[in-house]
Enzyme design. Structure first.
Site, short mmCIF file in Angstrom:
data_model
loop_
_atom_site.label_atom_id
_atom_site.label_comp_id
_atom_site.label_asym_id
_atom_site.label_seq_id
_atom_site.Cartn_x
_atom_site.Cartn_y
_atom_site.Cartn_z
N LYS A 140 0.85 -1.19 0.00
CA LYS A 140 0.00 0.00 0.00
C LYS A 140 0.88 1.24 0.00
CE LYS A 140 -4.23 1.23 2.51
NZ LYS A 140 -4.89 1.06 3.82
O1 LIG Z 1 -6.36 3.19 5.34
C1 LIG Z 1 -7.54 3.23 4.97
C2 LIG Z 1 -8.66 3.45 5.86
O2 LIG Z 1 -9.86 2.98 5.29
C3 LIG Z 1 -8.76 4.83 6.41
O3 LIG Z 1 -9.88 4.88 7.22
P1 LIG Z 1 -10.04 5.89 8.43
O4 LIG Z 1 -10.44 7.21 7.89
O5 LIG Z 1 -11.13 5.26 9.24
O6 LIG Z 1 -8.74 5.95 9.17
#
Ligand SMILES: O=C[C@H](O)COP(=O)(O)O
Length: 248
Positions: free
Chosen positions: A86
């Site tokens: 990622k």
């Molecule tokens: O890293 C990807 C996540 O879906 C980010 O989500 P979040 O806004 O809940 O931290």
């Protein structure tokens, strides 16, 4: 649409995997921190997740420059055939995506506690895919253009952050719809992972909008299956059944 879990918690992945619907896991440095995983423990933790779920697991780099991202990504990709690297959708991230997606790594599963008798590794060897090009998930996407650039650089997955756009007064689901439509028009391969989902309505909305994958917290996944009428209906069925058995 595939259901992914957005977490690094072993127990959540174990519970969701048992449902038979889990098709992937996405992690990020915040999830790792919440799960109490130190940098030196990351490989073991990710390999444990692979063992539990037997699905693709996104692992995020923390370097900010392309050289550092490539070095981390090449390392992650050797941990398991399931690792998806990622990368942030920045200029340095694009450079790293281009380099990583053209490189080849051996998925050695080095250091994995489950390396002997592992079905993932056996399957991989059977397919004679001992070397592979790392798959890339481009993260922190907030526009269609960022996603198009990431795909052009070699990403296989693009992750628009739906809830974070909503939080600043924009429309995260509309971005997913726009992106899905654009990929269709362009006949552009690549999968949309709708991320940063905040509630079940988001999940339905991104499915309608054309997301290939929705990644969500375990609490949201559990909300998807629950409905008070399902609980009440089941209870009524069982009461009728028990009554009919007593009347005999
Ligand atoms: O890293 C990807 C996540 O879906 C980010 O989500 P979040 O806004 O809940 O931290």
């Amino acid at each position: 649409m595939d259901f992914y879990l957005d977490t690094a918690q072993l127990e959540e992945v174990r519970a969701a995997a048992a449902w038979g619907v889990l098709r992937g896991v996405t992690t990020n440095p915040s999830h790792m921190a919440r799960a109490g995983v130190r940098e030196s423990e990351m490989r073991g933790h990710i390999q444990e997740l692979c063992w539990i779920a037997d699905v693709p697991i996104s692992v995020e780099v923390v370097a900010l420059d392309a050289d550092g991202m490539v070095a981390q990504g090449l390392d992650f990709a050797t941990w398991s055939p399931h690792v998806v690297v990622k990368l942030p959708t920045t200029v340095e991230g694009l450079k790293a995506m281009a380099r990583l997606s053209r490189s080849e790594v051996m998925a050695s599963c080095q250091g994995c506690a489950h390396v002997t008798d592992c079905p993932i590794r056996a399957r991989f060897a059977q397919q004679q895919r001992l070397t592979r090009r790392p798959e890339i998930n481009a993260t922190l996407i907030f526009t269609v253009n960022q996603a198009l650039l990431a795909l052009a650089a070699g990403a296989s997955y693009v992750s628009p952050f739906v809830g974070r756009l909503d939080a600043v007064g924009e429309d995260g689901v509309a971005l997913v719809a726009d992106l899905a439509q654009t990929l269709r028009v362009q006949q552009q391969p690549g999968k949309i992972i709708a991320a940063a989902l905040r509630h079940p309505v988001h999940v339905t909305a991104v499915a309608r909008a054309g997301a290939h994958i929705a990644t969500m917290a375990y609490t949201i996944l559990t909300q998807l299956i629950e409905h008070p009428l399902t609980t009440a209906g089941l209870e009524a069925f069982l009461q009728d059944y028990r009554r009919s058995q007593e009347e005999r």
